[in-house]
Write a protein that holds these residues in place. Structure first.
Motif, PDB file in Angstrom:
ATOM      1  N   LYS A 132     -34.123  52.663 -38.294  1.00  0.00           N
ATOM      2  CA  LYS A 132     -34.661  53.739 -37.450  1.00  0.00           C
ATOM      3  C   LYS A 132     -36.030  54.209 -37.929  1.00  0.00           C
ATOM      4  O   LYS A 132     -36.895  54.536 -37.132  1.00  0.00           O
ATOM      5  CB  LYS A 132     -33.698  54.941 -37.441  1.00  0.00           C
ATOM      6  CG  LYS A 132     -32.386  54.669 -36.762  1.00  0.00           C
ATOM      7  CD  LYS A 132     -31.499  55.892 -36.737  1.00  0.00           C
ATOM      8  CE  LYS A 132     -31.075  56.345 -38.130  1.00  0.00           C
ATOM      9  NZ  LYS A 132     -30.197  55.382 -38.829  1.00  0.00           N
ATOM     10  N   THR A 133     -36.193  54.243 -39.265  1.00  0.00           N
ATOM     11  CA  THR A 133     -37.437  54.775 -39.815  1.00  0.00           C
ATOM     12  C   THR A 133     -38.640  53.994 -39.288  1.00  0.00           C
ATOM     13  O   THR A 133     -39.667  54.572 -38.937  1.00  0.00           O
ATOM     14  CB  THR A 133     -37.410  54.699 -41.355  1.00  0.00           C
ATOM     15  OG1 THR A 133     -36.164  55.209 -41.798  1.00  0.00           O
ATOM     16  CG2 THR A 133     -38.529  55.512 -41.952  1.00  0.00           C
ATOM     17  N   LEU A 134     -38.480  52.695 -39.217  1.00  0.00           N
ATOM     18  CA  LEU A 134     -39.574  51.855 -38.745  1.00  0.00           C
ATOM     19  C   LEU A 134     -39.883  52.162 -37.278  1.00  0.00           C
ATOM     20  O   LEU A 134     -41.047  52.260 -36.879  1.00  0.00           O
ATOM     21  CB  LEU A 134     -39.186  50.381 -38.922  1.00  0.00           C
ATOM     22  CG  LEU A 134     -40.261  49.379 -38.561  1.00  0.00           C
ATOM     23  CD1 LEU A 134     -41.523  49.636 -39.373  1.00  0.00           C
ATOM     24  CD2 LEU A 134     -39.754  47.960 -38.783  1.00  0.00           C
ATOM     25  N   GLN A 156     -38.630  61.229 -49.995  1.00  0.00           N
ATOM     26  CA  GLN A 156     -38.347  59.810 -49.918  1.00  0.00           C
ATOM     27  C   GLN A 156     -38.998  59.182 -48.688  1.00  0.00           C
ATOM     28  O   GLN A 156     -39.582  58.110 -48.748  1.00  0.00           O
ATOM     29  CB  GLN A 156     -36.831  59.614 -49.874  1.00  0.00           C
ATOM     30  CG  GLN A 156     -36.451  58.152 -49.893  1.00  0.00           C
ATOM     31  CD  GLN A 156     -34.952  58.017 -49.851  1.00  0.00           C
ATOM     32  OE1 GLN A 156     -34.263  58.423 -50.782  1.00  0.00           O
ATOM     33  NE2 GLN A 156     -34.451  57.492 -48.754  1.00  0.00           N
ATOM     34  N   HIS A 157     -38.877  59.864 -47.551  1.00  0.00           N
ATOM     35  CA  HIS A 157     -39.518  59.381 -46.331  1.00  0.00           C
ATOM     36  C   HIS A 157     -41.017  59.254 -46.521  1.00  0.00           C
ATOM     37  O   HIS A 157     -41.625  58.266 -46.138  1.00  0.00           O
ATOM     38  CB  HIS A 157     -39.275  60.358 -45.172  1.00  0.00           C
ATOM     39  CG  HIS A 157     -38.058  60.041 -44.374  1.00  0.00           C
ATOM     40  ND1 HIS A 157     -37.807  58.780 -43.879  1.00  0.00           N
ATOM     41  CD2 HIS A 157     -37.047  60.817 -43.955  1.00  0.00           C
ATOM     42  CE1 HIS A 157     -36.673  58.807 -43.212  1.00  0.00           C
ATOM     43  NE2 HIS A 157     -36.185  60.028 -43.242  1.00  0.00           N
ATOM     44  N   ALA A 158     -41.614  60.295 -47.107  1.00  0.00           N
ATOM     45  CA  ALA A 158     -43.062  60.292 -47.304  1.00  0.00           C
ATOM     46  C   ALA A 158     -43.455  59.091 -48.156  1.00  0.00           C
ATOM     47  O   ALA A 158     -44.414  58.380 -47.841  1.00  0.00           O
ATOM     48  CB  ALA A 158     -43.509  61.592 -47.955  1.00  0.00           C
ATOM     49  N   VAL A 177     -37.384  64.175 -35.564  1.00  0.00           N
ATOM     50  CA  VAL A 177     -36.411  64.903 -36.368  1.00  0.00           C
ATOM     51  C   VAL A 177     -35.424  63.885 -36.924  1.00  0.00           C
ATOM     52  O   VAL A 177     -34.762  63.186 -36.156  1.00  0.00           O
ATOM     53  CB  VAL A 177     -35.648  65.944 -35.522  1.00  0.00           C
ATOM     54  CG1 VAL A 177     -34.673  66.720 -36.392  1.00  0.00           C
ATOM     55  CG2 VAL A 177     -36.614  66.898 -34.847  1.00  0.00           C
ATOM     56  N   ASP A 178     -35.347  63.789 -38.235  1.00  0.00           N
ATOM     57  CA  ASP A 178     -34.437  62.821 -38.835  1.00  0.00           C
ATOM     58  C   ASP A 178     -33.084  63.477 -39.070  1.00  0.00           C
ATOM     59  O   ASP A 178     -32.999  64.638 -39.420  1.00  0.00           O
ATOM     60  CB  ASP A 178     -35.003  62.324 -40.167  1.00  0.00           C
ATOM     61  CG  ASP A 178     -34.228  61.110 -40.675  1.00  0.00           C
ATOM     62  OD1 ASP A 178     -33.536  60.465 -39.863  1.00  0.00           O
ATOM     63  OD2 ASP A 178     -34.315  60.807 -41.877  1.00  0.00           O
ATOM     64  N   GLU A 179     -32.050  62.701 -38.896  1.00  0.00           N
ATOM     65  CA  GLU A 179     -30.683  63.183 -39.089  1.00  0.00           C
ATOM     66  C   GLU A 179     -30.431  64.419 -38.245  1.00  0.00           C
ATOM     67  O   GLU A 179     -30.140  65.500 -38.719  1.00  0.00           O
ATOM     68  CB  GLU A 179     -30.391  63.440 -40.567  1.00  0.00           C
ATOM     69  CG  GLU A 179     -30.668  62.256 -41.454  1.00  0.00           C
ATOM     70  CD  GLU A 179     -29.990  60.960 -41.007  1.00  0.00           C
ATOM     71  OE1 GLU A 179     -29.064  61.015 -40.171  1.00  0.00           O
ATOM     72  OE2 GLU A 179     -30.396  59.882 -41.463  1.00  0.00           O
ATOM     73  N   GLN A 180     -30.560  64.189 -36.976  1.00  0.00           N
ATOM     74  CA  GLN A 180     -30.438  65.210 -35.947  1.00  0.00           C
ATOM     75  C   GLN A 180     -29.224  66.107 -36.092  1.00  0.00           C
ATOM     76  O   GLN A 180     -29.270  67.286 -35.804  1.00  0.00           O
ATOM     77  CB  GLN A 180     -30.356  64.490 -34.591  1.00  0.00           C
ATOM     78  CG  GLN A 180     -29.976  65.340 -33.419  1.00  0.00           C
ATOM     79  CD  GLN A 180     -31.084  66.293 -33.067  1.00  0.00           C
ATOM     80  OE1 GLN A 180     -32.214  66.095 -33.449  1.00  0.00           O
ATOM     81  NE2 GLN A 180     -30.738  67.341 -32.373  1.00  0.00           N
TER      82      GLN A 180
END
Ligand code: ADP
Ligand code: MG
Length: 688
Positions: A292-294, A322-324, A386-389
């Protein structure tokens, strides 16, 4: 504003006759604070009274109504209750007992030799028949006695009769309300009006139709509110963002792999939405590790190509950092400016970041809720990811929309697959995309369920794994039911394992640690300086350490299935084969066994989520149990699942065909929204 016709219902419980401070406190324990809460507090069943003129053994254990004549009164003393010996028409004697009353009181209630109607449960006490605290009425009052007695959920000190009386008073305040359900739907199901349904449900005379109608009303209110939010978003000023591909193409070219078909398809859906002026509201579902991140990064780069900024909101400090780091790694050498902002960032660095954000120099901002604080001003925010909605509720989503000048496009990602019914009830205002395919070459995670008597063998296996250079997670059980308070268990376990494996490098993370401490431990784990990470569920979401290929979950039966699936997703992220050990407790119920067996059997997140919904309810899957968001008062999960499709269609029709909330049915629907406190939808329409 709430229609005034409902005011009497939303008054405090103390506004009801005879409700003083003590009763207010008791009611509050049942979450009854206002009159309307009494309406929603429905009896769970009814008991039928047996009317008889002869008491005998066969009636023991049942509520009876009979005529009795008092023959003798014996004062109570000490632990002995006051006793009245009374006889029925056939001369059978029964003892009526009361604690804390006097003989004089009893003689006023039941003068000797006078027949009275007595109602109560018949018990046996030694050789005799007995009734405790029965109701006593004069013969002409018999008609007042309900033959079916509703049984309400109670709290200490509050009797069923009292609660029934209060409910009756609350029902008297219910005004006549115009019908909001489509007439054809009413006829088809044989449903009573809302008021009748509620009265029947309290009297337990309505049968399934009354219950179903009430559940439907609540689900309908929920669907209407979500569709109103959706419609409001659609009509807000947004901005079409069409990238020229210079950044996304460059990124694709440097990836060591190709996108999966699902990633490409979903990427196209997102690009299609962003190319419209109406703001995107899209939920991106994809199992852990599905990439999903990609997909999100591609969308953010498109926004940047189109001259806008993008931000990524993560639920925790660890994940934001971590995302950053991940994104910065992927973007290295590309002309994209990325910044990270959390509550922890202070001072000069923060000032500079905010200035760059405001001037437009910064393209992408990653962070926690801090990125939406008052003083954080964007130059031109075009896309919010928004991650992990599931950690964010509807209210927060609305807050996001309010933040930007023109409403930005919104992409919400969740790794918890959401069953269709939950999708409608909780994300009904959103479109949804699913990544239903994992990148190729992943080794499936092997899941084993282990009994507690294998504990020593397990620790030995773990030690071998660690000394061979492997890394592992050890997840400690939920002790207190919340993340806070579990750190004690984790600390104890970490200390124990250190004692057993003196050579192992063991780290500990839990929710109570300071963010900086947590980050330091996580960073050390990612850098392989730590071999074993003992943790609470803080590591549930998103944490990515591919070299960690063993996970042990202690007392696994205490976790929700969706949660176990999330935890398990922390391993199996690299090329190596991964194992997840579900260490169970000694005595398990059949259901618990079946649940763990399901985890062993399947890696399919959607299937697991469906099962979890059946077993534990929506709150567990959505992580909203504590916040109470989207809680249904009348509709149980099965009813929601059964009714939501129909309610969705009905709400659509009402808004699209019947003139929204303006027509006559619309006015009724407006009352419905307020009645079930889903008025956020109405408020939006007015302000929008
Ligand atoms: P999610 O956020 O959905 O759990 P991630 O985006 O973290 O998953 O991706 C998991 C891992 O898979 C990352 O290391 C990522 O680089 C990798 N990945 C993503 N897409 C692909 C792909 N198409 N092929 C191979 N690996 C991929
Ligand atoms: Mg992720």
């Amino acid at each position: 504003m709430r229609p005034s016709i409902l005011n009497a219902l939303f008054a405090e419980s103390s506004s009801l006759e005879g409700v003083g401070p003590a009763l207010v406190r008791q009611l509050a324990r049942l979450k009854i604070n206002r009159v309307v809460d009494l309406l929603w507090h429905l009896p769970v069943m009814a008991i039928e009274r047996v009317v008889t003129d002869r008491l005998d053994e066969t009636l023991v254990g049942r509520p009876v109504v009979t005529t009795l004549t008092a023959q003798n009164v014996e004062e109570g003393y000490g632990k002995r209750p006051l006793r009245v010996l009374a006889a029925d028409a056939a001369g059978t004697v029964v003892e009526l007992v009361w604690f804390g009353q006097t003989g004089a009181w009893a003689k006023r209630l039941m003068p000797l030799g006078e027949p009275k109607i007595v109602a109560g449960k018949l018990d046996r006490f030694g050789q005799s028949l007995r009734m405790s605290h029965p109701d006593v009425l004069a013969p002409h009052q018999a008609a007042r006695l309900p033959m079916r007695e509703p049984v309400y959920p109670l709290t200490e000190g509050l009797t069923n009769r009292r609660l029934a009386g209060l409910a009756a008073n609350a029902l008297k305040r219910l005004p006549g309300l115009a019908e909001w359900v489509e007439p054809s739907v009413l006829t088809k199901h044989g449903w009573p009006s809302f008021g009748d349904a509620l009265r029947q449900a309290h009297a337990v005379t309505g049968g399934p139709q009354a219950q179903e109608r009430l559940a439907y009303d609540e689900v309908l209110a929920n669907q209407l509110a979500l569709l109103l939010v959706r419609r409001d978003t659609r009509t807000r000023k947004g901005r079409a963002l069409v990238g020229d591909g210079r950044l996304t193409d460059a990124l694709k070219a440097r990836l060591p792999f190709v996108l999966t078909a699902a990633q490409s398809r979903v990427g196209a859906e997102i690009a299609g939405d962003m190319a419209q002026a109406a703001p995107m509201l899209r939920l991106l579902q994809g199992d852990v590790g599905s990439g999903k991140t990609l997909v999100a990064l591609m969308a953010m780069l498109s926004a940047v190509e189109a001259g806008a900024q993008a931000c990524l909101l993560a639920p925790t400090e660890i994940l934001a950092r971590q995302h950053a780091a991940t994104l910065a790694g992927m973007l290295e050498g590309m002309p994209v400016n990325l910044g990270v902002l959390t509550g922890r960032d202070k001072g000069r660095g923060r000032k500079e970041l905010l200035a760059a954000l405001k001037s437009g120099e910064l393209d992408i901002l990653v962070g926690t809720h801090a990125i939406f604080q008052e003083e954080v001003a964007y130059h031109d925010l075009g896309l919010v990811v928004v991650d992990e909605q599931h950690r964010f509720g509807v209210a927060q989503r609305l807050m996001l929309a309010a933040k930007a000048r023109a409403t930005p496009h919104l992409l919400a990602m969740t790794a918890t697959p959401i069953p269709r019914t939950l999708e409608l009830t909780n994300f009904g205002e959103m479109d949804s995309s699913r990544i239903d395919e994992l990148p190729p070459g992943r080794q499936p995670i092997e899941t084993r369920v282990m009994a507690p008597d294998r504990f020593d063998a397990l620790v030995e296996g773990l030690e071998r794994h660690l000394s061979g250079g492997g890394q592992a997670y050890w997840v400690c059980p939920l002790v207190s039911g919340s993340e806070d308070g579990d750190e004690a268990a984790a600390e104890l376990r970490a200390a124990f394992l250190k004692g057993r494996m003196p050579d192992a490098k063991i780290g500990l993370v839990h929710g109570r640690m300071k963010p900086a401490e947590k980050d330091a431990v996580m960073a050390a784990f990612a850098a392989r300086e730590i071999g074993l990470l003992v943790a609470t569920t803080v590591i549930e979401v998103g944490v990515d350490v591919p070299n960690a290929t063993l996970m042990i979950v202690e007392a696994a039966e205490r976790f929700g299935l969706a949660q176990l699936h999330q935890l398990r997703g922390r391993v199996g992220r690299g090329a190596g084969k991964s194992v997840c050990v579900l260490l169970r407790s000694g005595d398990l119920t059949e259901t618990a066994r079946a649940r763990l067996a399901l985890m062993r059997e399947t890696n399919d997140g959607f299937r697991i989520a469906e099962e979890d919904l059946k077993l534990r309810g929506a709150g567990e899957i959505l992580g909203t149990r504590q916040s109470g968001e989207a809680a249904f008062k009348l509709a149980d999960p099965e009813a929601v699942a059964r009714l939501v499709g129909m309610a969705h269609d009905d709400a659509r029709l009402l808004l699209d065909r019947d003139g929204g909330l303006e027509g006559p049915r619309g006015a009724a629907a407006r009352v419905l929204l307020y009645l079930f406190e889903r008025e956020a939808g109405v408020a939006l329409l007015r302000s929008g």
